[in-house]
Design an enzyme around this catalytic site. Structure first.
Site, PDB file in Angstrom:
ATOM      1  N   HIS A  79      37.529  41.522  39.915  1.00  0.00           N
ATOM      2  CA  HIS A  79      37.920  40.173  39.492  1.00  0.00           C
ATOM      3  C   HIS A  79      37.899  39.211  40.674  1.00  0.00           C
ATOM      4  O   HIS A  79      38.045  39.620  41.829  1.00  0.00           O
ATOM      5  CB  HIS A  79      39.281  40.171  38.793  1.00  0.00           C
ATOM      6  CG  HIS A  79      40.430  40.653  39.620  1.00  0.00           C
ATOM      7  ND1 HIS A  79      41.197  39.813  40.408  1.00  0.00           N
ATOM      8  CD2 HIS A  79      40.972  41.886  39.776  1.00  0.00           C
ATOM      9  CE1 HIS A  79      42.158  40.509  40.990  1.00  0.00           C
ATOM     10  NE2 HIS A  79      42.050  41.775  40.638  1.00  0.00           N
ATOM     11  N   ASP A  81      39.813  36.192  40.852  1.00  0.00           N
ATOM     12  CA  ASP A  81      41.023  35.410  41.087  1.00  0.00           C
ATOM     13  C   ASP A  81      42.002  36.180  41.969  1.00  0.00           C
ATOM     14  O   ASP A  81      41.918  37.406  42.098  1.00  0.00           O
ATOM     15  CB  ASP A  81      41.684  35.013  39.766  1.00  0.00           C
ATOM     16  CG  ASP A  81      42.085  36.216  38.910  1.00  0.00           C
ATOM     17  OD1 ASP A  81      41.350  37.226  38.915  1.00  0.00           O
ATOM     18  OD2 ASP A  81      43.135  36.163  38.242  1.00  0.00           O
ATOM     19  N   ASP A 111      43.045  42.849  47.117  1.00  0.00           N
ATOM     20  CA  ASP A 111      43.122  42.649  45.665  1.00  0.00           C
ATOM     21  C   ASP A 111      42.536  41.298  45.286  1.00  0.00           C
ATOM     22  O   ASP A 111      43.236  40.290  45.305  1.00  0.00           O
ATOM     23  CB  ASP A 111      44.576  42.763  45.228  1.00  0.00           C
ATOM     24  CG  ASP A 111      44.771  42.670  43.719  1.00  0.00           C
ATOM     25  OD1 ASP A 111      43.765  42.736  42.985  1.00  0.00           O
ATOM     26  OD2 ASP A 111      45.926  42.521  43.291  1.00  0.00           O
ATOM     27  N   GLU A 149      42.285  37.800  35.921  1.00  0.00           N
ATOM     28  CA  GLU A 149      42.893  39.133  35.875  1.00  0.00           C
ATOM     29  C   GLU A 149      44.377  39.059  36.205  1.00  0.00           C
ATOM     30  O   GLU A 149      45.183  39.827  35.672  1.00  0.00           O
ATOM     31  CB  GLU A 149      42.179  40.060  36.865  1.00  0.00           C
ATOM     32  CG  GLU A 149      42.544  41.545  36.707  1.00  0.00           C
ATOM     33  CD  GLU A 149      43.766  41.970  37.494  1.00  0.00           C
ATOM     34  OE1 GLU A 149      44.251  43.090  37.267  1.00  0.00           O
ATOM     35  OE2 GLU A 149      44.253  41.192  38.349  1.00  0.00           O
ATOM     36  N   GLU A 150      44.747  38.119  37.072  1.00  0.00           N
ATOM     37  CA  GLU A 150      46.112  38.087  37.588  1.00  0.00           C
ATOM     38  C   GLU A 150      47.112  37.404  36.656  1.00  0.00           C
ATOM     39  O   GLU A 150      48.313  37.471  36.907  1.00  0.00           O
ATOM     40  CB  GLU A 150      46.135  37.370  38.953  1.00  0.00           C
ATOM     41  CG  GLU A 150      45.301  38.040  40.048  1.00  0.00           C
ATOM     42  CD  GLU A 150      45.899  39.338  40.546  1.00  0.00           C
ATOM     43  OE1 GLU A 150      46.926  39.782  39.981  1.00  0.00           O
ATOM     44  OE2 GLU A 150      45.349  39.914  41.492  1.00  0.00           O
TER      45      GLU A 150
END
Length: 229
Positions: A79, A81, A111, A149-150
């Site tokens: 991802h 974001d 991440d 995603e976050e």
């Protein structure tokens, strides 16, 4: 394939730094500029790529290196974001991709822009090898870089499953989870995650005769519930 590991590492780090410099903090996300960078990079190397736009200034990249279909496709998934950042608590600009003592510092370096950079580099290497040798893979390799995603996935994977489920038709996906740790002394620890935790709600009902806590009964509902738990 004869790999120049030093050159590959250098190019991967450069890609990671570029990714970190996009402030794709979610909310609001603003992942479209990241998606455009990845899409342009892939197209410059002849990789089939497109951007899907689930909402304003949000972008999802789907790219594919086609094989001969003798095996089902696999997916490289990451991802674009990142979570918010308290910049005053950092010793460097969290959106600069600073290299210090052999480490890249920046919001999303782990991440998940680190994995995103690795997936991008994998696609580039596969494409370059195919061009150089004329070989064809036995399966398609699908690259997917999602938004959101976050913060729940409404503008990311949820949107994809509702609007472009066919693009997700692969045998398996390699996604974030697990970790590679470089330990003092040059040793490496490789953690592999094969499943994701999810909530599982269970309702238990116990029945028994009424009574008073001062004189507990063996058949009391609380005792039965305790044994079941």
């Amino acid at each position: 394939m004869t790999a120049d590991i030093a050159a590959i590492e250098s190019e991967t780090v450069e890609i990671l730094q570029r990714l970190i410099r996009f402030k794709s903090v979610n909310p609001p996300g603003d992942e479209l500029p990241v998606a455009q960078y990845i899409d342009d990079l892939f197209k410059s190397e002849g990789i089939e790529s497109r951007i899907l736009i689930p909402s304003d200034n949000r972008g999802i990249v789907i790219a594919r290196i086609r094989g001969d279909a003798s095996a089902r496709p696999i997916m490289l998934l990451a991802h674009t974001d990142v979570v918010s950042v308290e910049a005053d608590k950092w010793s460097c600009d969290p959106f600069e991709g600073v290299i210090r003592e052999g480490y890249v510092y920046g919001r999303g370096a782990i991440d998940d822009k680190g994995m995103l950079a690795a997936n991008i580099m994998t696609m580039l290497l596969l494409r370059r090898e195919a061009v150089a040798t004329g070989q064809t893979l036995s399966r398609d390799v699908v690259f997917l870089a999602t938004a959101d995603e976050e913060a729940g996935g409404a503008a990311g994977m949820k949107w994809l499953t509702e609007n472009h489920r066919d693009l997700l038709d692969v045998e398996f996906a390699i996604n974030e989870g697990g970790r590679t740790r470089i330990i003092e002394g040059g040793k490496r620890y490789l953690a592999i995650q094969t499943a994701e935790k999810i909530s599982h709600i269970v309702t238990l009902t116990a029945r028994g005769p009424a009574g008073h806590a001062a004189i507990p009964q063996e058949t009391n509902a609380i005792f039965r519930l305790g044994r079941a738990l």
